[in-house]
Design a protein around this motif. Structure first.
Motif, mmCIF file in Angstrom:
data_model
loop_
_atom_site.group_PDB
_atom_site.id
_atom_site.type_symbol
_atom_site.label_atom_id
_atom_site.label_comp_id
_atom_site.label_asym_id
_atom_site.label_seq_id
_atom_site.Cartn_x
_atom_site.Cartn_y
_atom_site.Cartn_z
ATOM 1 N N SER A 30 0.827 -1.215 0.000
ATOM 2 C CA SER A 30 0.000 0.000 0.000
ATOM 3 C C SER A 30 0.858 1.260 0.000
ATOM 4 N N LEU A 31 1.909 1.266 0.824
ATOM 5 C CA LEU A 31 2.762 2.453 0.931
ATOM 6 C C LEU A 31 3.475 2.764 -0.381
ATOM 7 N N ILE A 32 3.848 1.731 -1.127
ATOM 8 C CA ILE A 32 4.603 1.944 -2.365
ATOM 9 C C ILE A 32 3.694 2.217 -3.555
ATOM 10 N N VAL A 33 2.582 1.495 -3.654
ATOM 11 C CA VAL A 33 1.737 1.580 -4.849
ATOM 12 C C VAL A 33 0.739 2.730 -4.801
ATOM 13 N N THR A 34 0.262 3.091 -3.598
ATOM 14 C CA THR A 34 -0.730 4.161 -3.478
ATOM 15 C C THR A 34 -0.296 5.471 -4.144
ATOM 16 N N PRO A 35 0.919 5.977 -3.903
ATOM 17 C CA PRO A 35 1.326 7.230 -4.559
ATOM 18 C C PRO A 35 1.287 7.158 -6.084
#
Length: 342
Positions: A30-35
């Protein structure tokens, strides 16, 4: 072939350790793909400004989010100036809105995605080990059946929460209003209404899961053999996850297009209180898309889906496997030290 008890063990790790590994994978994904998806939506809104009531589907690698545009100042899709490209969008958003804007919409994802991912991965490991024990010589196909069954279980258990998540995403509701909304839906259409959308989700996610896990285990086995290692390294798991995720994403893309179309239609119905005229079954929706846009219509968004799914699958599975490997070694060391000295 082993005993039934050994077949049901979770690869030498405790259930709690597996949950920690799963949570770490879900959080990192989530932290990597969300942005990446936040930036994609901003660029999309810049090319074609979203009007009030317009729906779009946002996905951060773990779950789909149905969003409805209410005004032009929402953090999901407002534009801070004119972006020249992806890198410029990243830097402009951070400079003008702060770095946290790149993770818009992350909290509701984690609330839903973490439990769903825990259920899914735990079921898969248990089913794979059990089917490997039962199938004997045909054990190569155990990941395929285990992946399909695990996804059915996960989707069935999580589907009722989808209604809650969707309502809370685009409309500020108190818990009492949300409860009234759910009670109204149940009173009108029965308890089955809580599983509305289950069919299209299963048609997309079950084939994806079956193909993903089968290909993942085969590619992982081949890479381990190639590099002469008994246990997959982080890089091997990452590569196998990316390749198997890409294959499954391409193969199931028509079902993803159908599910997205139906999500958007239902969202616009909720936003405008107007019931859209649309085919009732998945196959009829497919025929409608094919009649209007041809074969290419069923593969709309091919490149963005692969670009998003491949790294998401790679990050999730490699983090999960790394976590299990870490705990497995730790458990072996503890067991070694706890054994009595002869």
């Amino acid at each position: 072939m082993g005993t039934k008890e050994s077949a049901l063990q979770l690869d030498g790790v405790t259930p709690l350790q597996q949950m920690v590994s799963t949570c770490a994978g879900a959080l990192l994904t989530s932290l990597i793909v969300t942005p990446l998806d936040v930036v994609k939506i901003r660029l999309q809104a810049q090319r074609n400004p979203f009007y009030k009531g317009k729906c779009f589907v946002y996905c951060n690698g773990l779950m789909d989010h149905l969003c409805i545009c209410e005004d032009g100042n929402k953090a999901w899709y407002k534009a801070s100036g004119h972006f020249k490209g992806t890198l410029d969008a990243f830097s402009s958003i951070v400079r003008n809105e702060g770095v946290t804007s790149l993770w818009s919409g992350l909290p509701p994802t984690l609330v839903m995605a973490v439990p769903a991912t825990i259920i899914y991965f735990t079921c898969y490991d248990l089913l794979r080990n059990f089917l490997t024990w039962k199938m004997g010589g045909n054990a190569d196909f155990a990941p395929l059946f285990a992946g399909a069954l695990a996804r059915v279980v996960s989707v069935t258990l999580v589907s009722p929460l989808e209604l809650i998540r969707t309502r809370m995403q685009y409309r500020q509701l108190t818990y009492r209003e949300l409860g009234d909304c759910i009670n109204s839906a149940v009173a009108k259409d029965g308890w089955r209404s809580l599983w509305k959308g289950w069919g299209p989700t299963v048609l997309r996610d079950v084939p994806f899961s079956a193909m993903y896990w089968y290909n993942y285990e085969q590619i992982k086995k081949w890479l381990c053999k190639t590099y002469s290692t008994s246990e997959p390294t982080f890089l091997i798991s990452f590569t196998a996850g990316a390749l198997s995720g890409s294959i499954a994403a391409v193969a199931t893309l028509p079902f993803d297009v159908v599910k997205t179309n139906r999500q958007i239609a239902l969202g616009q119905m909720d936003a405008s209180n107007v019931i859209p005229k649309q085919p009732s079954s998945t196959w009829k929706v497919m025929k409608k898309i094919f009649a209007e846009n041809g074969f290419t219509g069923l593969y709309a968004g091919f490149l963005p889906r692969v670009i998003k799914v491949a790294p998401a699958c790679a990050i999730m599975i490699s983090t999960y496997e790394f976590g299990k490997s870490f705990f497995r070694k730790r458990n072996k060391e503890q067991q070694k030290f706890s054994e009595p000295v002869p």
